[in-house]
Design a protein around this motif. Structure first.
Motif, PDB file in Angstrom:
ATOM      1  N   ALA A  35     -19.920  30.841  46.843  1.00 22.19           N
ATOM      2  CA  ALA A  35     -19.214  31.134  45.587  1.00 22.19           C
ATOM      3  C   ALA A  35     -18.029  30.199  45.402  1.00 22.19           C
ATOM      4  O   ALA A  35     -17.803  29.668  44.303  1.00 22.19           O
ATOM      5  CB  ALA A  35     -18.753  32.590  45.586  1.00 22.19           C
ATOM      6  N   GLN A  36     -17.274  29.962  46.470  1.00 22.03           N
ATOM      7  CA  GLN A  36     -16.117  29.064  46.367  1.00 22.03           C
ATOM      8  C   GLN A  36     -16.565  27.641  46.060  1.00 22.03           C
ATOM      9  O   GLN A  36     -15.932  26.922  45.277  1.00 22.03           O
ATOM     10  CB  GLN A  36     -15.303  29.076  47.674  1.00 22.03           C
ATOM     11  N   PHE A  37     -17.689  27.215  46.670  1.00 22.65           N
ATOM     12  CA  PHE A  37     -18.161  25.859  46.428  1.00 22.65           C
ATOM     13  C   PHE A  37     -18.647  25.694  44.988  1.00 22.65           C
ATOM     14  O   PHE A  37     -18.418  24.658  44.358  1.00 22.65           O
ATOM     15  CB  PHE A  37     -19.276  25.501  47.411  1.00 22.65           C
ATOM     16  N   ILE A  38     -19.329  26.707  44.463  1.00 26.46           N
ATOM     17  CA  ILE A  38     -19.774  26.644  43.070  1.00 26.46           C
ATOM     18  C   ILE A  38     -18.569  26.532  42.145  1.00 26.46           C
ATOM     19  O   ILE A  38     -18.554  25.736  41.203  1.00 26.46           O
ATOM     20  CB  ILE A  38     -20.625  27.879  42.712  1.00 26.46           C
ATOM     21  N   LEU A  39     -17.531  27.321  42.425  1.00 24.55           N
ATOM     22  CA  LEU A  39     -16.311  27.248  41.613  1.00 24.55           C
ATOM     23  C   LEU A  39     -15.680  25.860  41.714  1.00 24.55           C
ATOM     24  O   LEU A  39     -15.212  25.304  40.720  1.00 24.55           O
ATOM     25  CB  LEU A  39     -15.314  28.312  42.069  1.00 24.55           C
ATOM     26  N   ALA A  40     -15.661  25.306  42.928  1.00 20.19           N
ATOM     27  CA  ALA A  40     -15.087  23.971  43.118  1.00 20.19           C
ATOM     28  C   ALA A  40     -15.895  22.922  42.357  1.00 20.19           C
ATOM     29  O   ALA A  40     -15.338  21.966  41.796  1.00 20.19           O
ATOM     30  CB  ALA A  40     -15.045  23.619  44.609  1.00 20.19           C
ATOM     31  N   THR A  41     -17.207  23.091  42.323  1.00 20.33           N
ATOM     32  CA  THR A  41     -18.064  22.158  41.600  1.00 20.33           C
ATOM     33  C   THR A  41     -17.837  22.258  40.093  1.00 20.33           C
ATOM     34  O   THR A  41     -17.853  21.251  39.376  1.00 20.33           O
ATOM     35  CB  THR A  41     -19.550  22.445  41.909  1.00 20.33           C
ATOM     36  N   ASP A  84     -10.193  20.726  37.486  1.00 22.77           N
ATOM     37  CA  ASP A  84      -8.810  20.744  37.965  1.00 22.77           C
ATOM     38  C   ASP A  84      -8.815  20.338  39.441  1.00 22.77           C
ATOM     39  O   ASP A  84      -9.260  21.107  40.310  1.00 22.77           O
ATOM     40  CB  ASP A  84      -8.232  22.143  37.779  1.00 22.77           C
ATOM     41  N   GLU A  85      -8.338  19.149  39.742  1.00 25.04           N
ATOM     42  CA  GLU A  85      -8.411  18.635  41.105  1.00 25.04           C
ATOM     43  C   GLU A  85      -7.625  19.492  42.087  1.00 25.04           C
ATOM     44  O   GLU A  85      -8.067  19.719  43.218  1.00 25.04           O
ATOM     45  CB  GLU A  85      -7.900  17.189  41.149  1.00 25.04           C
ATOM     46  N   ALA A  86      -6.456  19.996  41.661  1.00 25.48           N
ATOM     47  CA  ALA A  86      -5.653  20.838  42.548  1.00 25.48           C
ATOM     48  C   ALA A  86      -6.393  22.129  42.881  1.00 25.48           C
ATOM     49  O   ALA A  86      -6.389  22.591  44.030  1.00 25.48           O
ATOM     50  CB  ALA A  86      -4.302  21.145  41.897  1.00 25.48           C
ATOM     51  N   GLU A  87      -7.050  22.725  41.872  1.00 23.39           N
ATOM     52  CA  GLU A  87      -7.813  23.952  42.098  1.00 23.39           C
ATOM     53  C   GLU A  87      -9.021  23.675  42.991  1.00 23.39           C
ATOM     54  O   GLU A  87      -9.345  24.469  43.878  1.00 23.39           O
ATOM     55  CB  GLU A  87      -8.265  24.539  40.760  1.00 23.39           C
ATOM     56  N   ARG A  88      -9.661  22.544  42.763  1.00 19.37           N
ATOM     57  CA  ARG A  88     -10.803  22.182  43.609  1.00 19.37           C
ATOM     58  C   ARG A  88     -10.363  22.021  45.061  1.00 19.37           C
ATOM     59  O   ARG A  88     -11.030  22.516  45.984  1.00 19.37           O
ATOM     60  CB  ARG A  88     -11.435  20.885  43.101  1.00 19.37           C
ATOM     61  N   ASN A  89      -9.251  21.370  45.292  1.00 21.64           N
ATOM     62  CA  ASN A  89      -8.741  21.179  46.656  1.00 21.64           C
ATOM     63  C   ASN A  89      -8.388  22.518  47.296  1.00 21.64           C
ATOM     64  O   ASN A  89      -8.612  22.720  48.497  1.00 21.64           O
ATOM     65  CB  ASN A  89      -7.522  20.260  46.645  1.00 21.64           C
ATOM     66  N   ARG A  90      -7.836  23.431  46.490  1.00 19.22           N
ATOM     67  CA  ARG A  90      -7.474  24.752  47.016  1.00 19.22           C
ATOM     68  C   ARG A  90      -8.727  25.511  47.456  1.00 19.22           C
ATOM     69  O   ARG A  90      -8.757  26.124  48.536  1.00 19.22           O
ATOM     70  CB  ARG A  90      -6.729  25.554  45.946  1.00 19.22           C
TER      71      ARG A  90
END
Length: 500
Positions: free
Chosen positions: A446-452, A456-462
């Motif tokens: 789920a976190q990876f799908i959200l990152a994909t 927002d680069e900061a959110e992706r890094n988080r």
């Protein structure tokens, strides 16, 4: 009684379960959908809306009051509306001698020259006789409902899959769907809960997981005895053997070995598994582990803990690994090495070769040390990636030769009073504590799908940092179980030495 196409999904997802139908019919509360399930719902809705956007103008009967939707859909069909989105079809019939109203809401009714196509959009990437039969049953029910509403057959039944393909579903006159609904009707009308064996993998993702597992563990249901599969649990329960204690009271190795359980279209004896099953029943009843033999662990000053995080093929065409996690433990420990796939079109390939370069550094520094993992996921996927992208300086081949699966070693060494040898279960048993409140394979996906999905680069890094922490703790948990197991080896050796 009203039965819907959604009842077919309830019976079959996340895995087939008779009890889930009964519990929902009797309004037994269930857990809220997980973060992963909510993301799948969002992606599914987006997939459906994208297909709708490709179809042009449409009518949407779902916008009118509920008691007007069937009539509005019938009118739209009579008027040959080019696209009917979220229409509602209903038809009265008799199942098992009981009058019922059957209801279905196909995603799309699409006029095609001389008849309507009935289409559903699904995230599932493969729909056929062996995959997602519940989707085909839904479409067949829609075909039967449409036939009763329009007085003619639908021109075709089809699924818009997660890959964007259109897959035809043969129409059988509604026979299979009506048979499934007849079964569902009987389950809803039962006066007491039907017996449904729990299963560690089977029950994952179901909202009634806690409801069923708490009851099964409190009763020491025979289904939670290790190596008792679903078919054997049902056969034992039907014969009056309902608990682990019953199993020990009613069987010895010989009689359990000869006990027959369903297998495919026939039956099969329990056979050689009987001895291990009775052993697991004994340790479960006593609540005490039993050391069976010293664990077979190759001697080494250092060991690499190794764990992968990946997307399953139904969500990603490539069966993609998005995180390759490694960390050396022992006399010369290393920092955590979490290699992630990039987010571009070539990210999967880049992630693979980044992993190979990181693994090569470990092998160059430590030599051919064991890569310790849990179960066969890592071995399976390294082989897949060699076939997909090739090897680099034969690094992957060296990793394969040095893989050490800790799961079978643990099972051969210690019988545990647990319902599963899942790493998450065993790590808790040995006392390992995590820092994250939320974790697990589904949570990580789920976190990876959200990152994909985010720009927002900061959110992706988080989000990626949370996944990396989870993977790092997976490695620490594997090491904790590894060290605990080596301690059992010392105990087994001491007991052997002390025996006259």
């Amino acid at each position: 009684m009203r039965l819907t196409a959604s009842d077919i999904i309830s019976l079959n997802r996340p895995t087939p379960c008779d009890l889930r139908i009964y519990l929902r019919e009797h309004k037994i509360s269930e857990a809220e959908p997980s973060a992963f399930e909510k993301i799948l719902q969002t992606l599914g809705q987006r997939h459906e809306e994208e297909h709708l956007a490709s179809l042009g103008a449409y009518e949407d009967p779902s916008l009118v009051p509920p008691d007007e939707r069937v009539q509005r859909t019938s009118e739209a069909i009579a008027n040959r509306a080019s696209v009917i989105y979220q229409g509602e079809l209903a038809r009265d019939t008799v199942l098992n001698g009981i009058p019922v109203t059957l209801i279905g809401r196909p995603d799309f009714l699409i006029w095609d020259t001389d008849g309507y196509l009935i289409c559903d959009s699904k995230l599932s990437r493969q729909v056929d006789e062996d995959h997602h039969i519940e989707i085909a049953l839904q479409l067949q029910l829609y075909g039967w409902l449409f036939e009763g509403t329009a007085g003619v057959l639908a021109k075709r039944l089809e699924v818009h899959t997660g890959k964007g393909d259109i897959v035809d579903v043969p129409y059988d006159g509604g026979f299979a769907a009506l048979g499934e609904l007849a079964k569902i009707l009987e389950l809803k009308r039962l006066g007491a809960e039907p017996y449904e064996p729990v299963g560690w993998t089977k029950c994952g993702g179901c909202g009634y997981h806690e409801h069923c597992w708490q009851k099964a563990e409190a009763n020491q249901d025979v289904a939670i005895v290790m190596d008792v599969d679903q078919g054997l649990a049902r056969a034992l329960n039907a014969s009056g053997t309902r608990t682990a204690a019953d199993l020990l009271a009613n069987f010895d190795v010989n009689t359990l070995s000869g006990f027959k359980r369903p297998r495919g279209k026939g039956e099969q004896k329990v056979g050689k598994r009987a001895e291990k099953i009775l052993l697991y029943a004994e340790v479960l009843c006593r609540g005490q582990e039993r050391i069976l033999a010293p664990p077979v662990i190759p001697a080494s000053d250092n060991y690499v803990m190794f764990d992968l995080e990946g997307m399953p093929p139904q969500l990603d065409d490539l069966d993609k690994i998005y995180l390759w996690g490694m960390q050396v433990y022992g006399m010369r420990p290393s920092p955590f090495l979490g290699v992630t796939a990039a987010f571009g079109a070539d990210g999967d390939r880049e992630g693979w070769f980044d992993f190979l370069r990181a693994a090569k550094k470990i092998l160059d520094e430590y030599g051919d040390i064991p890569f310790v993992h849990w179960h066969h996921y890592e071995k399976t996927h390294i082989k897949k990636y060699i076939d997909r992208y090739g090897d680099l300086d034969a690094v992957a081949d060296r990793v394969l030769r040095n893989l050490l699966d800790l799961l079978p070693i643990t099972k051969d060494a210690v019988a545990l009073p647990l319902p599963s040898y899942s790493l998450k279960v065993v790590e808790e048993y040995v006392g390992f504590k995590r820092t994250q409140e939320e974790y697990g394979g589904a949570w990580s996906m789920a976190q990876f799908i959200l990152a994909t999905e985010t720009n927002d680069e900061a959110e992706r890094n988080r989000l990626m940092a949370k996944i990396l922490t989870y993977n790092e703790e997976d490695l620490a948990a594997t090491w904790a179980v590894f060290e605990w197991l080596r301690g059992k080896g010392a105990s087994a050796q001491a007991n052997t030495t002390a025996t006259p």
